[in-house]
Design a protein around this motif. Structure first.
Motif, PDB file in Angstrom:
ATOM      1  N   THR A 189      -9.209 -44.511  93.981  1.00 44.66           N
ATOM      2  CA  THR A 189      -8.954 -44.801  95.006  1.00 44.66           C
ATOM      3  C   THR A 189      -9.793 -43.777  95.819  1.00 44.66           C
ATOM      4  N   PHE A 190      -9.323 -42.451  95.587  1.00 47.44           N
ATOM      5  CA  PHE A 190      -9.805 -41.374  96.522  1.00 47.44           C
ATOM      6  C   PHE A 190     -11.396 -41.537  96.272  1.00 47.44           C
ATOM      7  N   VAL A 191     -11.844 -41.527  95.146  1.00 49.01           N
ATOM      8  CA  VAL A 191     -13.620 -41.774  95.225  1.00 49.01           C
ATOM      9  C   VAL A 191     -13.863 -42.790  96.093  1.00 49.01           C
ATOM     10  N   ALA A 192     -13.294 -43.938  96.234  1.00 50.49           N
ATOM     11  CA  ALA A 192     -14.000 -44.860  97.108  1.00 50.49           C
ATOM     12  C   ALA A 192     -13.664 -44.582  98.577  1.00 50.49           C
ATOM     13  N   LEU A 193     -12.531 -43.963  98.678  1.00 52.35           N
ATOM     14  CA  LEU A 193     -12.244 -43.476 100.370  1.00 52.35           C
ATOM     15  C   LEU A 193     -13.374 -42.545 100.498  1.00 52.35           C
ATOM     16  N   GLY A 194     -13.661 -41.710  99.730  1.00 51.97           N
ATOM     17  CA  GLY A 194     -14.463 -40.591 100.138  1.00 51.97           C
ATOM     18  C   GLY A 194     -16.164 -41.217 100.284  1.00 51.97           C
ATOM     19  N   SER A 195     -16.336 -42.212  99.389  1.00 48.77           N
ATOM     20  CA  SER A 195     -17.694 -42.811  99.560  1.00 48.77           C
ATOM     21  C   SER A 195     -17.555 -43.346 101.008  1.00 48.77           C
ATOM     22  N   GLY A 196     -16.562 -44.208 101.493  1.00 49.65           N
ATOM     23  CA  GLY A 196     -16.363 -44.951 102.624  1.00 49.65           C
ATOM     24  C   GLY A 196     -16.458 -44.007 103.881  1.00 49.65           C
TER      25      GLY A 196
ATOM     26  N   LEU B  15     -14.897 -26.078 105.977  1.00 45.98           N
ATOM     27  CA  LEU B  15     -16.304 -25.866 105.972  1.00 45.98           C
ATOM     28  C   LEU B  15     -17.101 -25.188 105.098  1.00 45.98           C
ATOM     29  N   LEU B  16     -16.656 -23.726 104.934  1.00 45.01           N
ATOM     30  CA  LEU B  16     -17.236 -23.013 103.969  1.00 45.01           C
ATOM     31  C   LEU B  16     -16.912 -23.448 102.294  1.00 45.01           C
ATOM     32  N   PRO B  17     -15.836 -23.792 102.177  1.00 46.70           N
ATOM     33  CA  PRO B  17     -15.545 -24.279 100.822  1.00 46.70           C
ATOM     34  C   PRO B  17     -16.452 -25.504 100.268  1.00 46.70           C
ATOM     35  N   MET B  18     -16.533 -26.582 101.156  1.00 46.34           N
ATOM     36  CA  MET B  18     -17.569 -27.546 101.050  1.00 46.34           C
ATOM     37  C   MET B  18     -18.951 -27.277 100.627  1.00 46.34           C
ATOM     38  N   LEU B  19     -19.402 -25.983 101.228  1.00 44.34           N
ATOM     39  CA  LEU B  19     -20.842 -25.515 101.311  1.00 44.34           C
ATOM     40  C   LEU B  19     -20.766 -24.992  99.631  1.00 44.34           C
ATOM     41  N   LEU B  20     -19.726 -24.605  99.058  1.00 45.48           N
ATOM     42  CA  LEU B  20     -19.843 -23.633  97.854  1.00 45.48           C
ATOM     43  C   LEU B  20     -19.565 -24.675  96.807  1.00 45.48           C
ATOM     44  N   HIS B  21     -18.638 -25.723  96.697  1.00 45.71           N
ATOM     45  CA  HIS B  21     -18.191 -26.517  95.575  1.00 45.71           C
ATOM     46  C   HIS B  21     -18.329 -28.036  96.067  1.00 45.71           C
ATOM     47  N   ASP B  22     -18.418 -28.725  95.068  1.00 39.92           N
ATOM     48  CA  ASP B  22     -18.435 -30.092  95.273  1.00 39.92           C
ATOM     49  C   ASP B  22     -17.036 -30.706  95.019  1.00 39.92           C
ATOM     50  N   PHE B  23     -16.245 -30.614  96.179  1.00 40.37           N
ATOM     51  CA  PHE B  23     -14.517 -30.979  96.038  1.00 40.37           C
ATOM     52  C   PHE B  23     -14.444 -32.239  95.947  1.00 40.37           C
ATOM     53  N   SER B  24     -13.378 -32.916  95.048  1.00 40.50           N
ATOM     54  CA  SER B  24     -13.043 -34.147  95.203  1.00 40.50           C
ATOM     55  C   SER B  24     -12.194 -34.516  96.671  1.00 40.50           C
ATOM     56  N   PHE B  25     -12.503 -35.612  96.949  1.00 37.26           N
ATOM     57  CA  PHE B  25     -12.131 -36.043  98.387  1.00 37.26           C
ATOM     58  C   PHE B  25     -10.570 -35.974  98.516  1.00 37.26           C
ATOM     59  N   ALA B  26      -9.735 -36.072  97.266  1.00 36.88           N
ATOM     60  CA  ALA B  26      -8.428 -35.996  97.322  1.00 36.88           C
ATOM     61  C   ALA B  26      -7.724 -34.520  97.672  1.00 36.88           C
ATOM     62  N   ALA B  27      -8.526 -33.779  97.151  1.00 39.48           N
ATOM     63  CA  ALA B  27      -8.419 -32.143  97.353  1.00 39.48           C
ATOM     64  C   ALA B  27      -8.557 -31.818  98.877  1.00 39.48           C
ATOM     65  N   LEU B  28      -9.819 -32.443  99.459  1.00 41.00           N
ATOM     66  CA  LEU B  28     -10.222 -32.096 100.657  1.00 41.00           C
ATOM     67  C   LEU B  28      -9.143 -32.678 101.697  1.00 41.00           C
TER      68      LEU B  28
ATOM     69  N   PRO C 150     -17.803 -31.899 108.552  1.00 48.71           N
ATOM     70  CA  PRO C 150     -17.636 -32.321 107.133  1.00 48.71           C
ATOM     71  C   PRO C 150     -18.563 -33.669 106.892  1.00 48.71           C
ATOM     72  N   TRP C 151     -18.273 -34.579 107.762  1.00 49.67           N
ATOM     73  CA  TRP C 151     -19.010 -35.822 107.495  1.00 49.67           C
ATOM     74  C   TRP C 151     -20.547 -35.340 107.622  1.00 49.67           C
ATOM     75  N   ALA C 152     -20.991 -34.671 108.602  1.00 48.75           N
ATOM     76  CA  ALA C 152     -22.343 -34.372 108.711  1.00 48.75           C
ATOM     77  C   ALA C 152     -22.974 -33.378 107.503  1.00 48.75           C
ATOM     78  N   PHE C 153     -22.086 -32.579 107.185  1.00 53.26           N
ATOM     79  CA  PHE C 153     -22.405 -31.791 105.753  1.00 53.26           C
ATOM     80  C   PHE C 153     -22.874 -32.684 104.540  1.00 53.26           C
ATOM     81  N   LEU C 154     -22.160 -34.146 104.602  1.00 50.03           N
ATOM     82  CA  LEU C 154     -22.301 -34.939 103.463  1.00 50.03           C
ATOM     83  C   LEU C 154     -23.627 -35.715 103.744  1.00 50.03           C
TER      84      LEU C 154
ATOM     85  N   ALA D 136     -17.107 -34.741  94.646  1.00 50.31           N
ATOM     86  CA  ALA D 136     -17.055 -35.060  93.146  1.00 50.31           C
ATOM     87  C   ALA D 136     -16.880 -36.321  92.909  1.00 50.31           C
ATOM     88  N   SER D 137     -17.780 -36.855  91.981  1.00 55.50           N
ATOM     89  CA  SER D 137     -17.710 -38.233  91.799  1.00 55.50           C
ATOM     90  C   SER D 137     -16.905 -38.868  90.632  1.00 55.50           C
ATOM     91  N   ASP D 138     -16.500 -38.037  89.805  1.00 55.45           N
ATOM     92  CA  ASP D 138     -15.396 -38.525  88.816  1.00 55.45           C
ATOM     93  C   ASP D 138     -14.424 -37.403  88.390  1.00 55.45           C
TER      94      ASP D 138
END
Length: 259
Positions: free
Chosen positions: A6-13, A170-183, A89-93, A101-103
């Motif tokens: 569910t969070f993966v889908a939310l992140g993709s959206g 912002l800085l953590p997002m540049l350093l690691h592919d986080f799950s959307f749930a953690a963000l 963060p949207w622009a970073f993506l 993170a995809s899975d």
């Protein structure tokens, strides 16, 4: 659908949304958690816990005239800034500077949440110390007008302070592919625990000065002494840099003002 999916889908959206939709989503998200967590903490510490004789109020001094209205107005401005700031963060993506993170498994999400919680404390301490310098204290003084803090003090910032504290992800997002749930968990944990510090309520009077439940006592000392106890939930940064205030009987805030 499993919660992780569910969070993966939310992140993709979120990643595929338009810029306006991303900002609108961010605005709704920050407004919702503010109302739920700050309003809930007010009911908890002003009504439920005192009725159950659990814990105690730290500072019995009355609020200054118009304080709640002032805090709500500044908080609304902070929520607007956080909502608009969701565009970053949207622009970073969008630009490929960061990925989600995809899975992610539950262990990965839990470890990421813990890492972000610790990073939040480091980021908060650094920016808080900066806001207490002579160059920026004129902006931070708006927050310190809440001499007796309330849960609604939590987002009561000057816009510059909201910008500084709001860039934590912002800085953590540049350093690691986080799950959307953690963000998503970071602003929720940050607001929840910052509410603890601003609640003006001692949830566990028997707990030691460095216990996480004593964050409200430590931050109350910060608001009454102004200098020292710059940390967030934990106390390790204040210990490392010699800014830890010693435990003392809770002082009242009458006549206290930033120096």
């Amino acid at each position: 659908m499993a919660p992780s999916q569910t969070f993966v889908a939310l992140g993709s959206g979120f990643a595929s949304a338009s810029a306006w939709a991303a900002m609108a989503w961010g605005l709704a998200f920050f407004a919702a958690i503010y109302v739920l967590l700050c309003g809930g903490n007010w009911l908890l510490t002003r009504h439920l816990l005192p009725a159950l004789r659990i814990g105690r109020r730290i500072d019995p001094e009355p609020l200054r005239d118009g304080q709640i209205r002032y805090e709500l107005l500044l908080s609304a401005l902070s929520i607007l800034i956080f909502g608009i700031g969701t565009i970053l963060p949207w622009a970073f993506l969008q630009l490929g500077w960061a990925r989600l993170a995809s899975d992610p498994g539950p262990v990965q999400v839990a470890v990421e949440m813990l890492a972000l919680l610790v990073w939040n404390d480091i980021h908060f301490y650094a920016n808080h110390r900066l806001l207490h310098t002579r160059w920026l204290r004129r902006f931070h003084v708006q927050h310190h007008r809440s001499l007796v803090t309330t849960p609604f003090s939590t987002y009561s910032f000057h816009p510059l302070e909201a910008i500084l504290l709001g860039n934590v992800i912002l800085l953590p997002m540049l350093l690691h592919d986080f799950s959307f749930a953690a963000l998503l968990s970071l602003p929720v944990m940050s607001l929840l625990l910052n509410n603890l510090g601003h609640s003006n309520y001692d949830f566990a009077p028997a707990a030691g000065h460095d216990h996480w439940l004593s964050a409200s006592r430590r931050h109350h000392l910060h608001h009454t002494r102004y200098h020292g106890n710059y940390g967030f939930l934990f106390n390790f940064m204040d210990g490392w840099f010699g800014t830890r205030l010693p435990e003392e009987p809770p002082p009242t805030t009458a006549g206290t003002a930033p120096e």
